[in-house]
Scaffold this motif. Structure first.
Motif, mmCIF file in Angstrom:
data_model
loop_
_atom_site.group_PDB
_atom_site.id
_atom_site.type_symbol
_atom_site.label_atom_id
_atom_site.label_comp_id
_atom_site.label_asym_id
_atom_site.label_seq_id
_atom_site.Cartn_x
_atom_site.Cartn_y
_atom_site.Cartn_z
ATOM 1 N N ILE A 1 0.665 -1.359 -0.011
ATOM 2 C CA ILE A 1 0.004 -0.169 -0.328
ATOM 3 C C ILE A 1 1.122 1.132 -0.177
ATOM 4 O O ILE A 1 1.982 1.534 0.737
ATOM 5 C CB ILE A 1 -0.550 -0.397 1.118
ATOM 6 C CG1 ILE A 1 -1.624 -1.353 1.725
ATOM 7 C CG2 ILE A 1 -1.846 0.774 1.380
ATOM 8 C CD1 ILE A 1 -2.430 -1.175 0.271
ATOM 9 N N LEU A 2 1.070 1.677 -0.551
ATOM 10 C CA LEU A 2 1.545 3.165 -1.175
ATOM 11 C C LEU A 2 0.634 3.962 -0.885
ATOM 12 O O LEU A 2 -0.287 4.318 -1.297
ATOM 13 C CB LEU A 2 1.978 3.450 -2.767
ATOM 14 C CG LEU A 2 2.733 2.213 -2.858
ATOM 15 C CD1 LEU A 2 3.878 2.486 -4.763
ATOM 16 C CD2 LEU A 2 4.092 1.493 -2.083
ATOM 17 N N SER A 3 1.391 5.730 -0.202
ATOM 18 C CA SER A 3 0.511 6.733 0.054
ATOM 19 C C SER A 3 0.449 8.065 -0.013
ATOM 20 O O SER A 3 2.057 8.199 -0.636
ATOM 21 C CB SER A 3 0.443 7.133 1.660
ATOM 22 O OG SER A 3 -0.368 5.496 2.424
ATOM 23 N N PHE A 4 0.280 8.701 -0.815
ATOM 24 C CA PHE A 4 0.479 10.110 -2.150
ATOM 25 C C PHE A 4 -0.390 10.948 -1.218
ATOM 26 O O PHE A 4 -1.703 11.083 -1.094
ATOM 27 C CB PHE A 4 1.019 9.562 -2.933
ATOM 28 C CG PHE A 4 1.656 8.754 -4.042
ATOM 29 C CD1 PHE A 4 2.667 8.889 -3.515
ATOM 30 C CD2 PHE A 4 1.003 7.114 -3.915
ATOM 31 C CE1 PHE A 4 3.563 7.807 -4.251
ATOM 32 C CE2 PHE A 4 1.891 6.594 -4.480
ATOM 33 C CZ PHE A 4 3.262 6.749 -4.505
ATOM 34 N N VAL A 5 0.585 12.805 -0.920
ATOM 35 C CA VAL A 5 -0.709 13.608 -0.815
ATOM 36 C C VAL A 5 -0.329 14.035 -2.632
ATOM 37 O O VAL A 5 0.500 13.926 -2.740
ATOM 38 C CB VAL A 5 0.223 14.386 0.138
ATOM 39 C CG1 VAL A 5 -0.986 13.860 0.767
ATOM 40 C CG2 VAL A 5 2.109 14.428 0.811
ATOM 41 N N SER A 6 -0.561 15.047 -2.626
ATOM 42 C CA SER A 6 -0.882 15.777 -4.438
ATOM 43 C C SER A 6 -0.469 17.350 -4.449
ATOM 44 O O SER A 6 -1.099 17.644 -3.286
ATOM 45 C CB SER A 6 -1.780 15.324 -5.188
ATOM 46 O OG SER A 6 -3.057 16.016 -4.897
ATOM 47 N N SER A 7 0.130 17.678 -5.078
ATOM 48 C CA SER A 7 -0.145 19.302 -5.166
ATOM 49 C C SER A 7 -0.356 19.447 -6.115
ATOM 50 O O SER A 7 1.200 18.570 -7.114
ATOM 51 C CB SER A 7 1.587 19.739 -4.423
ATOM 52 O OG SER A 7 1.618 20.711 -4.839
ATOM 53 N N ILE A 8 -0.876 20.425 -7.017
ATOM 54 C CA ILE A 8 -0.710 21.117 -7.737
ATOM 55 C C ILE A 8 -0.446 22.438 -8.346
ATOM 56 O O ILE A 8 -1.012 23.346 -7.407
ATOM 57 C CB ILE A 8 -2.753 21.018 -8.257
ATOM 58 C CG1 ILE A 8 -3.032 19.951 -8.354
ATOM 59 C CG2 ILE A 8 -3.096 21.542 -9.710
ATOM 60 C CD1 ILE A 8 -4.747 19.544 -8.608
ATOM 61 N N SER A 9 0.237 22.912 -9.490
ATOM 62 C CA SER A 9 1.210 23.706 -9.891
ATOM 63 C C SER A 9 0.144 24.680 -11.257
ATOM 64 O O SER A 9 0.672 23.348 -11.994
ATOM 65 C CB SER A 9 2.210 23.867 -9.959
ATOM 66 O OG SER A 9 2.753 23.353 -8.699
ATOM 67 N N THR A 10 0.537 25.409 -10.841
ATOM 68 C CA THR A 10 0.224 26.224 -12.444
ATOM 69 C C THR A 10 0.935 27.793 -13.040
ATOM 70 O O THR A 10 1.756 28.215 -11.443
ATOM 71 C CB THR A 10 -1.518 26.872 -12.745
ATOM 72 O OG1 THR A 10 -1.523 27.741 -11.006
ATOM 73 C CG2 THR A 10 -2.611 25.613 -12.266
ATOM 74 N N PHE A 11 0.757 28.262 -13.850
ATOM 75 C CA PHE A 11 1.723 28.992 -14.519
ATOM 76 C C PHE A 11 1.624 30.569 -13.632
ATOM 77 O O PHE A 11 0.250 30.611 -14.408
ATOM 78 C CB PHE A 11 2.235 29.032 -16.481
ATOM 79 C CG PHE A 11 2.948 27.999 -16.404
ATOM 80 C CD1 PHE A 11 4.057 27.400 -16.431
ATOM 81 C CD2 PHE A 11 1.952 26.924 -16.255
ATOM 82 C CE1 PHE A 11 5.034 26.814 -17.091
ATOM 83 C CE2 PHE A 11 3.201 25.503 -17.064
ATOM 84 C CZ PHE A 11 4.697 25.115 -16.847
ATOM 85 N N ASN A 12 2.448 31.437 -13.225
ATOM 86 C CA ASN A 12 2.166 32.578 -12.584
ATOM 87 C C ASN A 12 1.916 33.729 -13.897
ATOM 88 O O ASN A 12 2.833 33.563 -15.128
ATOM 89 C CB ASN A 12 2.310 32.599 -12.168
ATOM 90 C CG ASN A 12 3.050 34.237 -11.495
ATOM 91 O OD1 ASN A 12 1.897 34.689 -11.050
ATOM 92 N ND2 ASN A 12 3.948 35.057 -11.574
ATOM 93 N N THR A 13 0.389 34.284 -14.044
ATOM 94 C CA THR A 13 0.194 35.110 -15.082
ATOM 95 C C THR A 13 -0.046 34.724 -16.731
ATOM 96 O O THR A 13 1.190 35.502 -17.104
ATOM 97 C CB THR A 13 0.870 36.342 -14.252
ATOM 98 O OG1 THR A 13 1.163 36.930 -13.206
ATOM 99 C CG2 THR A 13 1.066 37.838 -15.354
#
Length: 275
Positions: A233-245
């Motif tokens: 069982i692998l556990s991950f938390v996710s993070s989402i990034s977008t481009f600035n301006t």
């Protein structure tokens, strides 16, 4: 890792036949901002904002863009506002495989490759996967080919033949993803995104859908995705990034999602695979 060129995933909204005023009013109400507050932010007057919204005054191109900025309107929808006001779109929509975006594509590829052995991918506004590293490939091992062409992050995760049977906290993770799509739908008037939402929310969720907790609960700092891989069982938390301006519709709608190991056992296992 593979970079996939895709068509624009969200169609530019057609201008409202009643003009830009109703569109601006809808965005203001969606943001729960009064006419006076918007006027103060945009260095205008509540009277002028009222006149614009009712069609008694035609805003200048600069005013449309200023109001859109203070209402945090997505770039694609800013073009729709400009069209509704009688102006040309300001933001281009460059195909992702266009040579003009070579530096962007190369940068994204280096970024997600550098994140290995942890999973990372890039999606567009319709959740089509346009780039993914070997960490993602590892998680998708054994997924039917029909779900991989074209690959869609929501479909791959929630389809009964996708990752869903392997996700040990499927109900919680599904709820997180559905809420994420609902937030996107509040920002984009997209038939394609709406169709995807209706498709994935209609997938059956078994009564006995995986949801058991580990024998020794770990104090996670964010909702993890707990997925089974080769008996572990692998556990991950996710993070989402977008481009600035961003100044291009395509770039504005790209998102880089990275998966961070949520516990030492997952980190150690992935490092072992990398070795």
């Amino acid at each position: 890792m593979t970079m996939v060129a895709t068509e624009a995933s969200v169609s530019t909204a057609a201008p409202d036949s009643k003009g830009v005023g109703p569109l601006l009013r809808a965005w203001r109400e969606r943001r729960r901002i009064s006419q006076l507050e918007l006027a103060l932010r945009a260095d205008s007057s509540a009277r002028h904002i009222s006149f614009v919204e009712t069609g008694r005054s035609r805003p200048s191109e600069e005013m449309v863009l200023r109001l859109a900025e203070h209402l945090d309107v997505p770039v694609r929808e800013r073009n729709a506002l400009l069209l509704a006001a009688g102006y040309a779109p300001r933001y281009p929509e460059t195909p992702l495989d266009d040579p003009a975006l070579d530096a962007l594509r190369d940068g994204m590829e280096r970024l997600i490759q550098g994140y290995e052995p942890y999973p990372a991918l890039v999606v567009d506004a319709g959740y089509t996967v346009v780039a993914a590293n070997r960490g993602i490939t590892m998680l998708l091992d054994g997924i039917p080919e029909k779900l991989l062409h074209p690959p869609n992050a929501m479909r791959l995760t929630l389809h009964p033949e996708g990752l869903a049977p392997r996700i040990r906290n499927l109900r919680e993770w599904r709820g997180h993803l559905v809420a994420q799509m609902e937030r996107q739908l509040a920002l984009h008037r997209s038939d394609q995104l709406r169709a995807l939402y209706e498709e994935v929310t209609a997938y059956p969720v078994p009564e006995d859908a995986p949801g058991e907790e580990p024998e020794e609960p770990v104090p996670y700092f964010a909702l993890p995705m707990r997925v089974e891989h080769e008996g572990r069982i692998l556990s991950f938390v996710s993070s989402i990034s977008t481009f600035n301006t961003p100044m291009d519709v395509t770039v504005a709608e790209l998102a880089i999602e990275t998966f961070l190991p949520a516990d030492p056992a997952t980190a150690k296992y992935l490092q072992t695979l990398a070795g």
